[in-house]
Design a protein around this motif. Structure first.
Motif: not given
Length: 544
Positions: A137-165
């Motif tokens: 988990y790396v901070r790449t911007g003032p309010r941005e993170l780059m994530i390298y953990n595959a555990e994040a894929i479904k929570p962020l991109l999956g069909p039930s994710s509430k994260a917006r673009k």
């Protein structure tokens, strides 16, 4: 200095500084990337408005010029105060301060822009170094993170994710790809899915026609080296223009009109700019807003012309735009949407995948055995007349999947914004309103997800599934509601070109060329879609 001026000057200084501090409490809750021109307009309007107030209510300002000067310095102090507050907050008090990363990334996205330039447009290489230094988990911007953990894929991109673009998507006109409106996307996506579902069989015959033309080009070379990059680009554009608008750009035949060639060259040159500007999306918004001349306007105009030409066709065969036209209101807003969607169609070619897959089965490369193995598989299909580019073949699809794993066509990590009240991934808590991106290139090469992750082993998708440790870590076409609508079409193109080429030709590198795979692939650029270094290949008909 006049007495009145002496008395009001300190007030203006204090007002400017205090206003900046107060304004910070407002703007830190706003995505300024969405409103850069509004911010500029407010800045100019504030100066002009304050100048009028000073001239009318302070006797010391005898003319508008002197009032304007005082207003200018007051608003400038406000802006300076605002930025000082912003930088101090980002550096020391931001909710992401618990996450590691370069100090410059805390302060501004210009840090990332600088890294893109220094890396010669290879952001995926920058993110690789960041993971080695800072972790998952790396901070790449003032309010941005780059994530390298595959555990994040479904929570962020999956069909039930509430994260917006994320804010990058605001930089371009609303289309099926760029919209951040979930309900709009859901409704529009149904139309796109129907366009592919109802006409996919028709697209297969179109693809095969263009593969015929591509193979004819190989035949015409008579065993001489061919600049494969250009041919793959031409193939992708011809296919997409035909299945998209019923009208081929005819790059492969050499009959393309001069303006279409100019557009193609402009788009290719513009990819590097997009990769840089995706880190500062407000610049994309500005460029999109003021595009009254230059390559972007020409591209937009050409795309709109394709829509209009398709609208006026008599008895056309099924295509993507035909479905979109039938399901879109004939209004100014509807036409604007169609024009934006047309640019999505045109830019959807996967020329990089064609090049990488052809290289994967090229004789004399480190994968030379796969040309022979693949030929054994596809010879049976052609002999038994069961070949169909819409039909999966075990090794063929394994080769394609392995190329997709090692070199996903788009390495930009599907930017998302964490919703309230935040999100927990594994044992990591991510604050709300954080912009996150998945490091797709690294995730698909991670030891936690694949055995021998850097090796090209198509059998992991066929006879050796134990080499895949986490199936969710494969997402070259993304996943969930925003996944690639044209995935099936892309796979048909890849199967058609790779299978038919290997069936008919021996593919090799130019004799005498010293091909270092590591050096070659280290030169791959990350300009939104992959940019493959120039390479020549030789195609000699089997048995000759």
């Amino acid at each position: 200095m006049a007495p009145d001026e002496a008395s009001i000057a300190p007030t203006l200084v204090i007002t400017g500084v205090a206003s900046g501090a107060a304004l910070h409490q407002i703007v830190k809750r706003i995505e300024l990337d969405r409103h850069p021109l509004s911010f500029l307009g407010a800045f100019i309007g504030s100066i002009l408005g304050l100048a009028l107030i000073l001239q009318n209510f302070s006797a010391q300002y005898e003319n508008y010029g002197s009032a304007f000067k005082a207003a200018w310095f007051t608003i400038l102090r406000t802006v300076v105060s605002l930025w000082v507050n912003i930088l101090v907050h980002r550096a020391f008090f931001h909710p992401l301060n618990n996450f590691p990363g370069p100090f410059g990334a805390k302060l501004s996205k210009f840090w990332a822009l600088g890294e893109v330039v220094k890396s010669k447009v290879k952001w995926y290489q920058v993110t690789g170094r960041l993971q080695e230094q800072y972790g998952d988990y790396v901070r790449t911007g003032p309010r941005e993170l780059m994530i390298y953990n595959a555990e994040a894929i479904k929570p962020l991109l999956g069909p039930s994710s509430k994260a917006r673009k994320g804010p990058f998507y605001n930089g371009l006109q609303q289309s099926i790809h760029t919209t951040r409106d979930h309900d709009f996307h859901k409704k529009r996506r149904k139309i796109w899915d129907m366009a592919f579902k109802q006409s996919l069989s028709d697209y297969g015959s179109i693809i095969e026609e263009f593969t015929d033309t591509l193979l004819a080009g190989f035949e015409a070379s008579k065993g001489n080296p061919i600049a494969i990059n250009d041919l793959c680009i031409y193939y992708s554009w011809d296919v997409m223009s035909s299945v998209g608008f019923n009208s081929s750009t005819e790059f492969l035949t050499g009959k393309s009109v001069e303006f279409a060639t100019k557009i193609l060259n402009g788009v290719q040159d513009g990819f590097s700019a997009i990769e840089a500007l995706l880190h500062v999306p407000w610049m994309l918004t500005v460029i999109e807003s003021i595009s009254f001349a230059g390559p972007m306007l020409e591209f937009n105009t050409w795309a709109a012309d394709q829509v209009e030409a398709r609208r006026n066709m008599k008895t056309p065969r099924p295509d993507i735009m035909g479905h979109l036209l039938a399901e879109t209101e004939d209004t100014a807003a509807g036409n604007k949407l169609l024009n934006a969607d047309s640019r999505v169609i045109i830019g959807a070619g996967r020329q990089a995948l064609l090049i990488i897959n052809l290289l994967a089965v090229t004789d004399q490369s480190v994968h030379d055995s796969y040309q022979k193995k693949l030929r054994e598989e596809i010879d049976i299909s052609f002999q038994e007349k069961t070949y169909n580019c819409a039909k999966p073949e075990p090794l063929l699809d394994g080769i394609i999947s392995e190329a997709l794993r090692l070199f996903p066509p788009v390495t930009f990590g599907s930017q998302r914004v964490i919703p309230e009240p935040g999100m927990t991934i594994g044992d990591v808590d991510i604050p709300p309103d954080t912009v996150v991106s998945l490091a797709m290139y690294q995730i698909q090469r991670d030891l936690r997800n694949y055995v021998q992750p850097e090796a090209f082993i198509p059998e992991r998708w066929t006879t050796q599934p134990s080499l895949i440790l986490d199936k969710d870590a494969f997402m070259p076409f993304s996943i969930g509601p925003y996944n690639c609508a044209g995935r099936s079409l892309a796979m048909m193109e890849l199967r058609s070109v790779v299978a038919r080429t290997v069936y008919r030709y021996d593919i090799s590198l130019v004799e005498g060329d010293k091909f270092d795979e590591n050096v070659f692939f280290a030169g791959v650029k990350d300009h939104f879609t992959l940019g493959i270094p120039k390479i020549d290949l030789v195609f000699i008909e089997r048995g000759s």
